[in-house]
Design a protein around this motif. Structure first.
Motif, PDB file in Angstrom:
ATOM      1  N   HIS A 295       0.843  -1.199   0.000  1.00 28.12           N
ATOM      2  CA  HIS A 295       0.000   0.000   0.000  1.00 28.12           C
ATOM      3  C   HIS A 295       0.876   1.247   0.000  1.00 28.12           C
ATOM      4  N   PRO A 296       0.498   2.280  -0.774  1.00 29.97           N
ATOM      5  CA  PRO A 296       1.332   3.485  -0.872  1.00 29.97           C
ATOM      6  C   PRO A 296       1.547   4.233   0.442  1.00 29.97           C
ATOM      7  N   SER A 297       0.616   4.099   1.405  1.00 33.69           N
ATOM      8  CA  SER A 297       0.761   4.906   2.626  1.00 33.69           C
ATOM      9  C   SER A 297       0.299   4.214   3.902  1.00 33.69           C
ATOM     10  N   ASN A 298      -0.549   3.204   3.777  1.00 35.03           N
ATOM     11  CA  ASN A 298      -1.111   2.566   4.971  1.00 35.03           C
ATOM     12  C   ASN A 298      -0.430   1.221   5.224  1.00 35.03           C
ATOM     13  N   ASP A 299       0.868   1.261   5.422  1.00 37.24           N
ATOM     14  CA  ASP A 299       1.687   0.066   5.587  1.00 37.24           C
ATOM     15  C   ASP A 299       2.839   0.466   6.508  1.00 37.24           C
ATOM     16  N   LEU A 300       3.046  -0.284   7.576  1.00 32.91           N
ATOM     17  CA  LEU A 300       4.029   0.118   8.577  1.00 32.91           C
ATOM     18  C   LEU A 300       5.450   0.212   8.020  1.00 32.91           C
ATOM     19  N   ASP A 301       5.818  -0.710   7.120  1.00 32.51           N
ATOM     20  CA  ASP A 301       7.160  -0.658   6.530  1.00 32.51           C
ATOM     21  C   ASP A 301       7.331   0.570   5.645  1.00 32.51           C
ATOM     22  N   VAL A 302       6.260   0.933   4.946  1.00 34.83           N
ATOM     23  CA  VAL A 302       6.272   2.145   4.109  1.00 34.83           C
ATOM     24  C   VAL A 302       6.383   3.388   5.005  1.00 34.83           C
ATOM     25  N   ILE A 303       5.587   3.420   6.074  1.00 34.12           N
ATOM     26  CA  ILE A 303       5.579   4.566   6.999  1.00 34.12           C
ATOM     27  C   ILE A 303       6.973   4.774   7.613  1.00 34.12           C
ATOM     28  N   LEU A 304       7.587   3.681   8.056  1.00 31.00           N
ATOM     29  CA  LEU A 304       8.935   3.776   8.637  1.00 31.00           C
ATOM     30  C   LEU A 304       9.932   4.311   7.614  1.00 31.00           C
ATOM     31  N   GLY A 305       9.830   3.804   6.377  1.00 28.60           N
ATOM     32  CA  GLY A 305      10.725   4.283   5.318  1.00 28.60           C
ATOM     33  C   GLY A 305      10.572   5.775   5.093  1.00 28.60           C
ATOM     34  N   GLN A 306       9.306   6.237   5.025  1.00 31.22           N
ATOM     35  CA  GLN A 306       9.071   7.673   4.798  1.00 31.22           C
ATOM     36  C   GLN A 306       9.614   8.504   5.968  1.00 31.22           C
ATOM     37  N   GLY A 307       9.577   7.938   7.171  1.00 27.02           N
ATOM     38  CA  GLY A 307      10.052   8.657   8.352  1.00 27.02           C
ATOM     39  C   GLY A 307      11.547   8.917   8.365  1.00 27.02           C
ATOM     40  N   THR A 308      12.290   8.200   7.506  1.00 25.69           N
ATOM     41  CA  THR A 308      13.750   8.386   7.510  1.00 25.69           C
ATOM     42  C   THR A 308      14.166   9.745   6.944  1.00 25.69           C
ATOM     43  N   ALA A 309      13.286  10.395   6.164  1.00 28.85           N
ATOM     44  CA  ALA A 309      13.619  11.745   5.666  1.00 28.85           C
ATOM     45  C   ALA A 309      13.732  12.710   6.846  1.00 28.85           C
ATOM     46  N   ALA A 310      12.754  12.646   7.767  1.00 30.44           N
ATOM     47  CA  ALA A 310      12.780  13.516   8.952  1.00 30.44           C
ATOM     48  C   ALA A 310      13.892  13.093   9.915  1.00 30.44           C
ATOM     49  N   LEU A 311      14.175  11.794   9.969  1.00 30.97           N
ATOM     50  CA  LEU A 311      15.291  11.316  10.797  1.00 30.97           C
ATOM     51  C   LEU A 311      16.599  11.979  10.348  1.00 30.97           C
ATOM     52  N   GLU A 312      16.848  11.983   9.044  1.00 35.38           N
ATOM     53  CA  GLU A 312      18.059  12.632   8.509  1.00 35.38           C
ATOM     54  C   GLU A 312      18.045  14.128   8.783  1.00 35.38           C
ATOM     55  N   LEU A 313      16.875  14.742   8.596  1.00 34.97           N
ATOM     56  CA  LEU A 313      16.738  16.184   8.829  1.00 34.97           C
ATOM     57  C   LEU A 313      17.089  16.526  10.281  1.00 34.97           C
ATOM     58  N   LEU A 314      16.612  15.708  11.220  1.00 40.29           N
ATOM     59  CA  LEU A 314      16.889  15.947  12.646  1.00 40.29           C
ATOM     60  C   LEU A 314      18.341  15.626  13.012  1.00 40.29           C
ATOM     61  N   GLU A 315      18.973  14.749  12.260  1.00 40.85           N
ATOM     62  CA  GLU A 315      20.413  14.514  12.466  1.00 40.85           C
ATOM     63  C   GLU A 315      21.211  15.748  12.042  1.00 40.85           C
ATOM     64  N   ASP A 316      20.752  16.391  10.958  1.00 47.35           N
ATOM     65  CA  ASP A 316      21.446  17.579  10.447  1.00 47.35           C
ATOM     66  C   ASP A 316      21.101  18.847  11.229  1.00 47.35           C
ATOM     67  N   GLN A 317      19.866  18.916  11.736  1.00 47.05           N
ATOM     68  CA  GLN A 317      19.396  20.101  12.482  1.00 47.05           C
ATOM     69  C   GLN A 317      18.687  19.615  13.743  1.00 47.05           C
ATOM     70  N   GLN A 318      19.447  19.434  14.804  1.00 46.18           N
ATOM     71  CA  GLN A 318      18.909  18.731  15.974  1.00 46.18           C
ATOM     72  C   GLN A 318      17.882  19.526  16.771  1.00 46.18           C
ATOM     73  N   ASP A 319      17.929  20.846  16.680  1.00 43.10           N
ATOM     74  CA  ASP A 319      17.060  21.639  17.564  1.00 43.10           C
ATOM     75  C   ASP A 319      15.842  22.233  16.853  1.00 43.10           C
ATOM     76  N   LEU A 320      15.319  21.511  15.862  1.00 42.17           N
ATOM     77  CA  LEU A 320      14.104  21.976  15.185  1.00 42.17           C
ATOM     78  C   LEU A 320      12.930  21.979  16.157  1.00 42.17           C
ATOM     79  N   GLU A 321      12.116  23.036  16.071  1.00 45.79           N
ATOM     80  CA  GLU A 321      10.939  23.130  16.940  1.00 45.79           C
ATOM     81  C   GLU A 321       9.683  22.601  16.249  1.00 45.79           C
ATOM     82  N   TYR A 322       9.683  22.661  14.919  1.00 44.44           N
ATOM     83  CA  TYR A 322       8.539  22.168  14.136  1.00 44.44           C
ATOM     84  C   TYR A 322       9.054  21.501  12.861  1.00 44.44           C
ATOM     85  N   ILE A 323       8.313  20.488  12.395  1.00 48.43           N
ATOM     86  CA  ILE A 323       8.522  19.971  11.046  1.00 48.43           C
ATOM     87  C   ILE A 323       7.164  19.985  10.345  1.00 48.43           C
TER      88      ILE A 323
END
Length: 311
Positions: free
Chosen positions: A143-171
Protein backbone atom coordinates in the motif's frame (compact mmCIF):
# COMPACT_ATOMS: atom_id res chain seq x y z
CA UNK A 1 7.11 1.10 16.95
CA UNK A 2 10.43 1.86 18.56
CA UNK A 3 13.33 4.20 17.99
CA UNK A 4 15.39 1.16 16.96
CA UNK A 5 12.84 0.18 14.28
CA UNK A 6 13.37 3.54 12.60
CA UNK A 7 17.17 3.30 12.89
CA UNK A 8 17.18 -0.24 11.47
CA UNK A 9 14.98 0.86 8.60
CA UNK A 10 17.35 3.72 7.77
CA UNK A 11 20.37 1.38 7.78
CA UNK A 12 18.49 -1.10 5.58
CA UNK A 13 17.51 1.37 2.84
CA UNK A 14 20.69 3.50 2.82
CA UNK A 15 22.28 1.62 -0.14
CA UNK A 16 19.17 2.30 -2.25
CA UNK A 17 18.41 5.96 -1.55
CA UNK A 18 20.10 9.37 -1.71
CA UNK A 19 20.76 11.26 1.49
CA UNK A 20 19.13 14.45 0.24
CA UNK A 21 20.48 17.92 1.03
CA UNK A 22 18.99 20.39 3.50
CA UNK A 23 18.78 23.84 1.91
CA UNK A 24 18.10 27.27 3.38
CA UNK A 25 17.10 30.62 1.89
CA UNK A 26 17.88 33.90 3.60
CA UNK A 27 15.12 35.60 1.63
CA UNK A 28 12.44 33.04 2.53
CA UNK A 29 13.54 33.27 6.17
CA UNK A 30 13.02 37.05 6.00
CA UNK A 31 9.59 36.68 4.39
CA UNK A 32 8.45 34.25 7.11
CA UNK A 33 10.39 35.69 10.05
CA UNK A 34 11.66 32.20 10.83
CA UNK A 35 14.64 29.93 10.19
CA UNK A 36 13.54 27.32 7.66
CA UNK A 37 15.43 24.15 6.77
CA UNK A 38 14.14 22.50 3.60
CA UNK A 39 14.72 18.73 3.36
CA UNK A 40 14.93 18.34 -0.40
CA UNK A 41 13.27 15.03 -1.25
CA UNK A 42 12.68 16.47 -4.71
CA UNK A 43 16.34 15.40 -5.21
CA UNK A 44 15.59 11.83 -4.08
CA UNK A 45 15.88 8.94 -6.57
CA UNK A 46 12.76 9.01 -8.82
CA UNK A 47 12.16 12.56 -7.57
CA UNK A 48 10.24 12.00 -4.34
CA UNK A 49 10.44 10.75 -0.74
CA UNK A 50 8.40 7.67 -1.66
CA UNK A 51 11.56 5.84 -2.75
CA UNK A 52 12.30 5.38 0.96
CA UNK A 53 9.10 3.57 1.88
CA UNK A 54 9.08 1.55 -1.33
CA UNK A 55 12.63 0.28 -0.78
CA UNK A 56 11.93 -0.63 2.85
CA UNK A 57 8.68 -2.43 2.05
CA UNK A 58 10.29 -4.60 -0.65
CA UNK A 59 13.38 -5.31 1.49
CA UNK A 60 11.10 -6.57 4.30
CA UNK A 61 9.58 -9.25 2.05
CA UNK A 62 10.95 -12.81 2.13
CA UNK A 63 12.95 -14.11 -0.83
CA UNK A 64 9.97 -16.31 -1.77
CA UNK A 65 7.65 -13.27 -1.78
CA UNK A 66 10.13 -11.20 -3.77
CA UNK A 67 10.39 -13.93 -6.42
CA UNK A 68 6.65 -13.52 -7.21
CA UNK A 69 6.86 -9.75 -7.54
CA UNK A 70 5.01 -6.84 -5.97
CA UNK A 71 1.85 -4.93 -6.88
CA UNK A 72 0.63 -1.49 -5.90
CA UNK A 73 -1.93 1.05 -7.08
CA UNK A 74 -0.82 4.65 -7.55
CA UNK A 75 -1.41 7.54 -9.89
CA UNK A 76 2.16 8.73 -9.73
CA UNK A 77 5.02 8.93 -7.26
CA UNK A 78 4.56 5.64 -5.41
CA UNK A 79 4.14 3.90 -8.78
CA UNK A 80 7.53 5.27 -9.82
CA UNK A 81 9.08 4.49 -6.44
CA UNK A 82 7.98 0.84 -6.41
CA UNK A 83 9.10 0.42 -10.03
CA UNK A 84 12.59 1.78 -9.34
CA UNK A 85 13.02 0.09 -5.95
CA UNK A 86 11.89 -3.24 -7.42
CA UNK A 87 14.26 -2.83 -10.37
CA UNK A 88 17.16 -2.04 -7.99
CA UNK A 89 16.38 -5.25 -6.07
CA UNK A 90 15.68 -7.49 -9.08
CA UNK A 91 11.96 -7.82 -8.29
CA UNK A 92 9.05 -7.70 -10.78
CA UNK A 93 6.67 -4.75 -10.23
CA UNK A 94 3.02 -4.62 -11.34
CA UNK A 95 1.61 -1.09 -11.17
CA UNK A 96 -2.12 -0.43 -11.26
CA UNK A 97 -2.66 3.12 -12.53
CA UNK A 98 -5.89 5.03 -13.22
CA UNK A 99 -6.41 5.67 -16.93
CA UNK A 100 -6.38 9.41 -16.16
CA UNK A 101 -2.85 9.40 -14.68
CA UNK A 102 -0.55 11.93 -16.42
CA UNK A 103 1.33 10.45 -19.37
CA UNK A 104 4.59 11.80 -17.94
CA UNK A 105 4.07 9.57 -14.86
CA UNK A 106 3.13 6.52 -16.94
CA UNK A 107 6.27 7.02 -19.03
CA UNK A 108 8.39 7.28 -15.88
CA UNK A 109 6.95 4.03 -14.48
CA UNK A 110 7.73 2.24 -17.76
CA UNK A 111 11.21 3.76 -17.77
CA UNK A 112 11.86 2.29 -14.32
CA UNK A 113 10.73 -1.16 -15.49
CA UNK A 114 7.25 -1.30 -13.94
CA UNK A 115 4.48 -3.14 -15.79
CA UNK A 116 1.39 -0.89 -15.95
CA UNK A 117 -2.15 -2.24 -15.68
CA UNK A 118 -4.66 0.55 -16.33
CA UNK A 119 -8.05 0.76 -14.61
CA UNK A 120 -10.93 3.27 -14.30
CA UNK A 121 -10.07 6.23 -12.04
CA UNK A 122 -11.84 5.20 -8.83
CA UNK A 123 -10.31 3.88 -5.63
CA UNK A 124 -12.60 0.83 -5.79
CA UNK A 125 -11.36 -0.04 -9.30
CA UNK A 126 -7.75 0.42 -8.22
CA UNK A 127 -8.20 -1.91 -5.26
CA UNK A 128 -10.13 -4.53 -7.24
CA UNK A 129 -7.53 -4.60 -10.02
CA UNK A 130 -4.71 -4.91 -7.47
CA UNK A 131 -6.48 -7.84 -5.79
CA UNK A 132 -6.91 -9.54 -9.14
CA UNK A 133 -3.15 -9.32 -9.82
CA UNK A 134 -2.39 -10.62 -6.32
CA UNK A 135 -4.53 -13.69 -7.07
CA UNK A 136 -3.21 -14.26 -10.60
CA UNK A 137 0.48 -13.64 -10.03
CA UNK A 138 0.90 -14.29 -6.30
CA UNK A 139 2.46 -10.81 -6.05
CA UNK A 140 2.72 -9.11 -2.64
CA UNK A 141 0.50 -6.03 -2.32
CA UNK A 142 2.24 -2.89 -1.04
CA UNK A 143 0.00 0.00 0.00
CA UNK A 144 1.33 3.49 -0.87
CA UNK A 145 0.76 4.91 2.63
CA UNK A 146 -1.11 2.57 4.97
CA UNK A 147 1.69 0.07 5.59
CA UNK A 148 4.03 0.12 8.58
CA UNK A 149 7.16 -0.66 6.53
CA UNK A 150 6.27 2.14 4.11
CA UNK A 151 5.58 4.57 7.00
CA UNK A 152 8.94 3.78 8.64
CA UNK A 153 10.73 4.28 5.32
CA UNK A 154 9.07 7.67 4.80
CA UNK A 155 10.05 8.66 8.35
CA UNK A 156 13.75 8.39 7.51
CA UNK A 157 13.62 11.74 5.67
CA UNK A 158 12.78 13.52 8.95
CA UNK A 159 15.29 11.32 10.80
CA UNK A 160 18.06 12.63 8.51
CA UNK A 161 16.74 16.18 8.83
CA UNK A 162 16.89 15.95 12.65
CA UNK A 163 20.41 14.51 12.47
CA UNK A 164 21.45 17.58 10.45
CA UNK A 165 19.40 20.10 12.48
CA UNK A 166 18.91 18.73 15.97
CA UNK A 167 17.06 21.64 17.56
CA UNK A 168 14.10 21.98 15.18
CA UNK A 169 10.94 23.13 16.94
CA UNK A 170 8.54 22.17 14.14
CA UNK A 171 8.52 19.97 11.05
CA UNK A 172 5.92 20.66 8.34
CA UNK A 173 4.92 18.03 5.77
CA UNK A 174 2.11 17.68 3.24
CA UNK A 175 -0.76 15.29 4.08
CA UNK A 176 -2.21 12.96 1.46
CA UNK A 177 -2.45 9.27 2.27
CA UNK A 178 -0.76 9.89 5.60
CA UNK A 179 2.41 7.82 5.19
CA UNK A 180 4.84 10.74 5.17
CA UNK A 181 3.31 12.67 8.06
CA UNK A 182 2.96 9.51 10.19
CA UNK A 183 6.60 8.55 9.57
CA UNK A 184 7.72 12.14 10.21
CA UNK A 185 5.75 12.21 13.46
CA UNK A 186 7.47 9.02 14.64
CA UNK A 187 10.90 10.45 13.74
CA UNK A 188 10.14 13.71 15.58
CA UNK A 189 8.86 11.76 18.60
CA UNK A 190 11.93 9.51 18.81
CA UNK A 191 14.71 11.84 17.62
CA UNK A 192 13.45 15.40 18.17
CA UNK A 193 13.43 17.49 21.34
CA UNK A 194 9.88 18.78 21.84
CA UNK A 195 9.64 18.90 18.04
CA UNK A 196 6.03 19.29 16.87
CA UNK A 197 4.78 18.01 13.52
CA UNK A 198 2.30 20.05 11.48
CA UNK A 199 0.56 18.98 8.31
CA UNK A 200 -0.36 21.14 5.35
CA UNK A 201 -3.50 20.19 3.44
CA UNK A 202 -5.58 21.81 0.67
CA UNK A 203 -9.08 22.98 1.65
CA UNK A 204 -10.31 21.08 -1.43
CA UNK A 205 -9.20 17.73 0.07
CA UNK A 206 -9.21 18.39 3.80
CA UNK A 207 -10.14 14.86 4.89
CA UNK A 208 -7.19 14.56 7.30
CA UNK A 209 -8.09 17.86 8.98
CA UNK A 210 -11.69 16.65 9.41
CA UNK A 211 -10.50 13.21 10.56
CA UNK A 212 -8.55 14.77 13.43
CA UNK A 213 -11.65 16.79 14.36
CA UNK A 214 -14.08 13.87 14.28
CA UNK A 215 -11.79 11.10 15.53
CA UNK A 216 -12.58 8.84 12.57
CA UNK A 217 -11.26 8.54 9.01
CA UNK A 218 -13.14 10.97 6.77
CA UNK A 219 -13.31 10.99 2.97
CA UNK A 220 -13.55 13.65 0.24
CA UNK A 221 -16.55 13.91 -2.05
CA UNK A 222 -14.55 15.89 -4.61
CA UNK A 223 -10.82 16.23 -5.25
CA UNK A 224 -10.56 19.50 -7.12
CA UNK A 225 -6.97 20.45 -6.25
CA UNK A 226 -3.75 21.03 -8.16
CA UNK A 227 -1.98 19.06 -5.41
CA UNK A 228 -2.56 15.77 -7.25
CA UNK A 229 -0.43 13.78 -4.79
CA UNK A 230 -2.75 14.67 -1.89
CA UNK A 231 -6.05 13.31 -3.21
CA UNK A 232 -5.84 10.05 -1.25
CA UNK A 233 -7.14 9.49 2.28
CA UNK A 234 -5.73 8.26 5.59
CA UNK A 235 -5.66 4.58 6.54
CA UNK A 236 -6.28 2.57 9.70
CA UNK A 237 -2.54 2.02 10.29
CA UNK A 238 -1.29 5.59 9.89
CA UNK A 239 -4.31 7.40 11.37
CA UNK A 240 -3.67 6.33 15.02
CA UNK A 241 -0.04 7.50 14.70
CA UNK A 242 -1.23 10.84 13.30
CA UNK A 243 -3.82 11.21 16.08
CA UNK A 244 -1.19 10.58 18.73
CA UNK A 245 1.80 12.49 17.39
CA UNK A 246 0.67 15.24 14.95
CA UNK A 247 -0.03 18.63 16.55
CA UNK A 248 -2.34 20.06 13.91
CA UNK A 249 -3.16 20.40 10.24
CA UNK A 250 -3.27 23.81 8.56
CA UNK A 251 -5.45 24.10 5.46
CA UNK A 252 -4.56 26.24 2.45
CA UNK A 253 -6.33 27.63 -0.62
CA UNK A 254 -5.38 26.65 -4.18
CA UNK A 255 -3.92 30.10 -4.90
CA UNK A 256 -1.78 29.88 -1.75
CA UNK A 257 -0.34 26.59 -3.02
CA UNK A 258 0.50 28.15 -6.39
CA UNK A 259 2.10 31.19 -4.73
CA UNK A 260 4.23 29.02 -2.43
CA UNK A 261 5.33 26.81 -5.32
CA UNK A 262 6.23 29.84 -7.41
CA UNK A 263 8.20 31.43 -4.55
CA UNK A 264 10.37 28.31 -4.12
CA UNK A 265 10.96 28.01 -7.87
CA UNK A 266 11.89 31.69 -8.14
CA UNK A 267 13.93 32.16 -4.98
CA UNK A 268 15.55 28.77 -4.41
CA UNK A 269 15.90 27.81 -8.10
CA UNK A 270 14.63 24.29 -7.42
CA UNK A 271 11.71 22.40 -8.93
CA UNK A 272 8.96 21.22 -6.60
CA UNK A 273 5.53 19.80 -7.45
CA UNK A 274 2.27 21.40 -6.25
CA UNK A 275 1.72 18.86 -3.42
CA UNK A 276 5.20 19.66 -2.18
CA UNK A 277 4.42 23.39 -1.88
CA UNK A 278 1.49 22.81 0.50
CA UNK A 279 3.43 22.74 3.82
CA UNK A 280 5.34 25.90 2.88
CA UNK A 281 2.00 27.51 1.95
CA UNK A 282 0.72 26.52 5.42
CA UNK A 283 3.70 28.21 7.07
CA UNK A 284 3.30 31.36 4.96
CA UNK A 285 -0.39 31.52 5.83
CA UNK A 286 0.26 31.35 9.58
CA UNK A 287 3.72 32.93 9.76
CA UNK A 288 2.92 35.29 12.67
CA UNK A 289 2.55 32.26 14.95
CA UNK A 290 5.97 30.88 14.06
CA UNK A 291 8.14 34.00 14.43
CA UNK A 292 11.79 33.23 15.31
CA UNK A 293 11.18 29.46 15.38
CA UNK A 294 13.42 26.83 13.79
CA UNK A 295 11.32 24.97 11.26
CA UNK A 296 11.97 21.98 9.04
CA UNK A 297 9.92 21.49 5.89
CA UNK A 298 9.97 18.22 3.98
CA UNK A 299 9.93 19.13 0.28
CA UNK A 300 8.22 15.91 -0.73
CA UNK A 301 8.89 15.75 -4.47
CA UNK A 302 9.62 17.42 -7.77
CA UNK A 303 7.78 15.35 -10.36
CA UNK A 304 6.04 18.10 -12.28
CA UNK A 305 4.29 17.88 -15.61
CA UNK A 306 6.02 20.84 -17.26
CA UNK A 307 3.26 21.06 -19.88
CA UNK A 308 0.70 21.85 -17.17
CA UNK A 309 2.31 24.32 -14.77
CA UNK A 310 -0.13 26.29 -12.59
CA UNK A 311 1.70 29.55 -13.32
Amino acid sequence: MTKQDLKDCHTRITPYIHRTPVLTSRLLNEICGTSIFFKCENFQRMGAFKMRGAANAILQLTAAQQSKGVVTHSSGNFAQAISLAAKSLGVKAYIVMPSTAPQVKKDAVKGYGGEIIECPPTLQDRENTSMQIQKEKGAAFLHPSNDLDVILGQGTAALELLEDQQDLEYIFTPVGGGGLIAGTALAAHFFGTNCKVIGGEPFEVDDAYRSLQSGKIETNTSTNTIADGLKTQLGDINFPIIQKHVSEIIRVEEQEIVDAMKLIWERMKIIIEPSCAVPFAALLKDKERFQNKKIGIVLSGGNVDLNHLPF
